[in-house]
Motif scaffolding. Structure first.
Motif, PDB file in Angstrom:
ATOM      1  N   ALA A  62       0.874  -1.120   0.307  1.00 40.68           N
ATOM      2  CA  ALA A  62      -0.101  -0.051   0.036  1.00 40.68           C
ATOM      3  C   ALA A  62       0.689   1.434   0.080  1.00 40.68           C
ATOM      4  O   ALA A  62       1.925   1.374   0.683  1.00 40.68           O
ATOM      5  CB  ALA A  62      -0.983   0.051   1.245  1.00 40.68           C
ATOM      6  N   ALA A  63       0.214   2.272  -0.706  1.00 39.75           N
ATOM      7  CA  ALA A  63       0.964   3.714  -0.513  1.00 39.75           C
ATOM      8  C   ALA A  63      -0.143   4.650  -0.696  1.00 39.75           C
ATOM      9  O   ALA A  63      -0.536   5.374  -1.543  1.00 39.75           O
ATOM     10  CB  ALA A  63       1.948   3.739  -1.912  1.00 39.75           C
ATOM     11  N   PRO A  64      -0.985   4.862   0.563  1.00 42.92           N
ATOM     12  CA  PRO A  64      -1.979   5.532   0.716  1.00 42.92           C
ATOM     13  C   PRO A  64      -1.918   7.098   0.489  1.00 42.92           C
ATOM     14  O   PRO A  64      -2.823   7.826  -0.135  1.00 42.92           O
ATOM     15  CB  PRO A  64      -2.201   5.435   1.958  1.00 42.92           C
ATOM     16  CG  PRO A  64      -1.270   4.984   2.726  1.00 42.92           C
ATOM     17  CD  PRO A  64      -0.488   4.177   1.771  1.00 42.92           C
ATOM     18  N   ARG A  65      -0.766   7.558   0.491  1.00 43.55           N
ATOM     19  CA  ARG A  65      -0.402   9.097   0.056  1.00 43.55           C
ATOM     20  C   ARG A  65      -0.411   9.619  -1.340  1.00 43.55           C
ATOM     21  O   ARG A  65      -0.210  10.262  -1.970  1.00 43.55           O
ATOM     22  CB  ARG A  65       0.671   9.492   1.043  1.00 43.55           C
ATOM     23  CG  ARG A  65       0.467   9.715   2.476  1.00 43.55           C
ATOM     24  CD  ARG A  65       1.501  10.458   3.150  1.00 43.55           C
ATOM     25  NE  ARG A  65       2.897   9.727   2.919  1.00 43.55           N
ATOM     26  CZ  ARG A  65       3.846  10.417   2.154  1.00 43.55           C
ATOM     27  NH1 ARG A  65       3.473  11.663   1.955  1.00 43.55           N
ATOM     28  NH2 ARG A  65       4.886   9.800   2.390  1.00 43.55           N
ATOM     29  N   ALA A  66      -0.130   8.242  -2.058  1.00 43.24           N
ATOM     30  CA  ALA A  66      -0.145   8.317  -3.748  1.00 43.24           C
ATOM     31  C   ALA A  66      -1.350   8.614  -4.055  1.00 43.24           C
ATOM     32  O   ALA A  66      -2.345   8.352  -3.801  1.00 43.24           O
ATOM     33  CB  ALA A  66       0.323   7.262  -4.419  1.00 43.24           C
ATOM     34  N   ARG A  93       5.528  15.069  -8.005  1.00 40.11           N
ATOM     35  CA  ARG A  93       6.556  15.076  -6.977  1.00 40.11           C
ATOM     36  C   ARG A  93       5.881  14.549  -5.382  1.00 40.11           C
ATOM     37  O   ARG A  93       6.630  13.740  -4.825  1.00 40.11           O
ATOM     38  CB  ARG A  93       6.846  16.675  -6.517  1.00 40.11           C
ATOM     39  CG  ARG A  93       7.692  17.168  -7.628  1.00 40.11           C
ATOM     40  CD  ARG A  93       7.996  18.558  -7.247  1.00 40.11           C
ATOM     41  NE  ARG A  93       8.789  19.394  -8.351  1.00 40.11           N
ATOM     42  CZ  ARG A  93       8.133  20.160  -9.216  1.00 40.11           C
ATOM     43  NH1 ARG A  93       6.988  20.453  -9.172  1.00 40.11           N
ATOM     44  NH2 ARG A  93       8.903  20.841 -10.164  1.00 40.11           N
ATOM     45  N   ARG A  94       4.609  14.843  -5.559  1.00 35.69           N
ATOM     46  CA  ARG A  94       3.965  14.173  -4.167  1.00 35.69           C
ATOM     47  C   ARG A  94       3.892  12.783  -4.449  1.00 35.69           C
ATOM     48  O   ARG A  94       4.059  11.801  -3.202  1.00 35.69           O
ATOM     49  CB  ARG A  94       2.414  14.446  -4.078  1.00 35.69           C
ATOM     50  CG  ARG A  94       1.632  14.146  -3.113  1.00 35.69           C
ATOM     51  CD  ARG A  94       0.239  14.765  -2.994  1.00 35.69           C
ATOM     52  NE  ARG A  94       0.263  16.433  -3.050  1.00 35.69           N
ATOM     53  CZ  ARG A  94      -0.856  16.933  -3.542  1.00 35.69           C
ATOM     54  NH1 ARG A  94      -2.085  16.361  -3.736  1.00 35.69           N
ATOM     55  NH2 ARG A  94      -0.791  18.253  -3.560  1.00 35.69           N
ATOM     56  N   ASN A  95       3.736  12.236  -5.495  1.00 39.97           N
ATOM     57  CA  ASN A  95       3.772  10.525  -5.575  1.00 39.97           C
ATOM     58  C   ASN A  95       5.022  10.141  -5.344  1.00 39.97           C
ATOM     59  O   ASN A  95       5.270   8.981  -4.744  1.00 39.97           O
ATOM     60  CB  ASN A  95       3.161  10.207  -6.982  1.00 39.97           C
ATOM     61  CG  ASN A  95       1.919  10.140  -7.376  1.00 39.97           C
ATOM     62  OD1 ASN A  95       1.216  10.327  -6.352  1.00 39.97           O
ATOM     63  ND2 ASN A  95       1.240  10.306  -8.477  1.00 39.97           N
ATOM     64  N   ILE A  96       6.070  10.691  -5.614  1.00 37.00           N
ATOM     65  CA  ILE A  96       7.493  10.075  -5.551  1.00 37.00           C
ATOM     66  C   ILE A  96       7.816  10.143  -4.254  1.00 37.00           C
ATOM     67  O   ILE A  96       8.399   9.258  -3.502  1.00 37.00           O
ATOM     68  CB  ILE A  96       8.459  11.300  -6.313  1.00 37.00           C
ATOM     69  CG1 ILE A  96       8.350  10.877  -7.844  1.00 37.00           C
ATOM     70  CG2 ILE A  96      10.191  10.835  -5.697  1.00 37.00           C
ATOM     71  CD1 ILE A  96       9.063  12.202  -8.616  1.00 37.00           C
ATOM     72  N   ASP A  97       7.425  11.210  -3.293  1.00 38.57           N
ATOM     73  CA  ASP A  97       7.505  11.365  -1.992  1.00 38.57           C
ATOM     74  C   ASP A  97       6.770   9.902  -1.274  1.00 38.57           C
ATOM     75  O   ASP A  97       7.192   9.280  -0.269  1.00 38.57           O
ATOM     76  CB  ASP A  97       7.108  12.530  -1.292  1.00 38.57           C
ATOM     77  CG  ASP A  97       7.997  13.736  -1.634  1.00 38.57           C
ATOM     78  OD1 ASP A  97       9.015  13.345  -2.049  1.00 38.57           O
ATOM     79  OD2 ASP A  97       7.395  14.674  -1.659  1.00 38.57           O
ATOM     80  N   ALA A  98       5.556   9.821  -1.858  1.00 40.14           N
ATOM     81  CA  ALA A  98       4.481   8.745  -1.359  1.00 40.14           C
ATOM     82  C   ALA A  98       5.257   7.286  -1.730  1.00 40.14           C
ATOM     83  O   ALA A  98       5.312   6.229  -0.510  1.00 40.14           O
ATOM     84  CB  ALA A  98       3.153   8.758  -1.668  1.00 40.14           C
TER      85      ALA A  98
END
Length: 405
Positions: free
Chosen positions: A202-206, A227-232
């Motif tokens: 899971a990667a809920p913040r993506a 960028r947000r997805n890369i961080d997630a």
């Protein structure tokens, strides 16, 4: 092609890239033979070569008009022309550059601005989109036909996903509209992967991949989503996730561009390149696994619609067909399988007339072999083709999962 950028154009962030792409075009015209809009319109300016000339003119300082904007808007960004081009012209990157300049110089009518802003406000927000989709289904008899066509005809609810239990793990981009319009697709992918010894982490913040914003000329907003997805995803990547899997080829094509689009970002360039390298369409993962272990009992006669983002952007034409054939599905021949169905992200809403004509032509070709069902690999194509109310259209992984012993 000889090019002399204006002083103003030389100050653009991607000026050198634009000039390089323009100079690589030898204006041979091979691209026009495979351009869907040129085939429909018969207008040079509605083909890649004509649009390249328009972008060249605006970057050389010529007047930019609403007509310029119209011809660029009509492009599907299907990238069929790139597959055909003998010179390797990176047309889609040039188009992004040109559209951004035109957006700044030409004031759109209020109606167009409202449509585009509404799409950008709604589509990337998966929770809001799902709530509105459920409301639309409840009120379906009262909706106009154009909206009914955007809702699933036969929703297939999401079945439970297996808990992560294998040493091999992948990430999965859930998408914006797919959880609402085809909720079982990602769940089916997770179950098939689990049978092959691969768990989905899971990667809920993506969230949204960024393509909707980017291709509606809110390019910086699209890059912020990237960028947000890369961080997630980064913690799972550091923990050994072997791939970032996409079941929607449109999302996959954009994620694979992260490295290029963020190459000048001092903070994200290296990580963006790593993410782009790990991004894989589902068929790339399954194609290298021992599929015989799945015990498929395939009985359906399928026509496969290969999305443009799969065959022209990701260069995976024929990959899904090969997997389906390995699993025993009967595939019908599809004439002109390289052509676009007219979905093209938000194109079916911003250019509805052209989109419908392309859809009907594609369905005629897909139905010519009398398939029981049409399979595809992108939620946009799936919804658009199925909205015609003809042969049912499903994601191919759902058909595979349904055929498991």
């Amino acid at each position: 092609m000889q090019t002399n950028l204006s002083e103003q154009a030389k100050r653009l962030p991607r000026a050198a890239e634009a000039e390089r792409i323009l100079r690589s075009c030898v204006h041979c015209g091979f691209c026009t033979a495979t351009c869907p809009t040129y085939q429909l319109m018969g207008d040079e300016l509605d083909g890649p070569r004509g649009r390249i000339y328009l972008i060249k003119q605006l970057l050389e300082g010529h007047e930019v008009t609403a007509k310029t904007q119209l011809h660029l808007d009509r492009c599907l960004t299907c990238r069929n022309c790139e597959t055909t081009c003998p010179s390797g012209v990176q047309y889609h990157n040039l188009l992004d550059i040109g559209r951004a300049v035109v957006e700044e110089k030409v004031h759109r009518p209020l109606g167009e601005r409202l449509v585009r802003e509404s799409l950008r406000a709604l589509v990337p927000r998966a929770g809001l989109f799902k709530a509105l989709t459920h409301a639309g289904q409840a009120c379906r008899p009262l909706l106009p036909e154009a909206l009914k066509a955007k809702l699933p005809r036969q929703p297939h609810p999401a079945r439970p996903r297996p808990e992560p239990r294998h040493p091999r793990r992948v990430l999965m981009l859930e998408g914006c509209v797919q959880p609402a319009l085809s909720p079982n697709t990602n769940a089916a992918a997770a179950r098939v992967l689990d049978r092959l010894g691969i768990s989905v982490a899971a990667a809920p913040r993506a969230g949204c991949c960024g393509a909707v914003d980017y291709h509606l000329n809110a390019q910086e907003r699209g890059l912020e989503r990237a960028r947000r997805n890369i961080d997630a995803w980064w913690p799972a990547i550091e923990a050994g996730a072997e791939a970032i899997v996409q079941t929607a080829s449109g999302c996959g094509a954009f994620v694979k561009e992260y490295g290029h689009l963020l190459r000048d970002d001092p903070v994200y360039a290296a990580r963006a390149e790593r993410v782009a390298a790990l991004a894989m369409d589902l068929v790339e993962v399954l194609g290298r696994e021992p599929l015989e272990r799945l015990g498929i009992r395939a009985g359906k006669r399928l026509a496969f619609h290969c999305p443009c983002t799969l065959q022209h952007a990701q260069k995976l034409g024929g990959a899904v067909e090969a997997v389906l054939a390995r699993l025993g599905f009967e595939l019908t021949a599809v004439p002109d399988s390289h052509l676009c169905c007219g979905s093209a992200g938000t194109y079916s809403l911003t250019q509805p007339e052209l989109s419908r004509r392309l859809r009907d032509n594609r369905l005629d070709a897909l139905e010519s072999g009398r398939a029981e069902v049409i399979a595809t690999a992108n939620i946009g194509c799936q919804t658009h083709l199925d909205g015609a109310g003809r042969t049912p259209v499903r994601h191919w992984i759902e058909l595979v999962e349904e055929a498991l012993d």
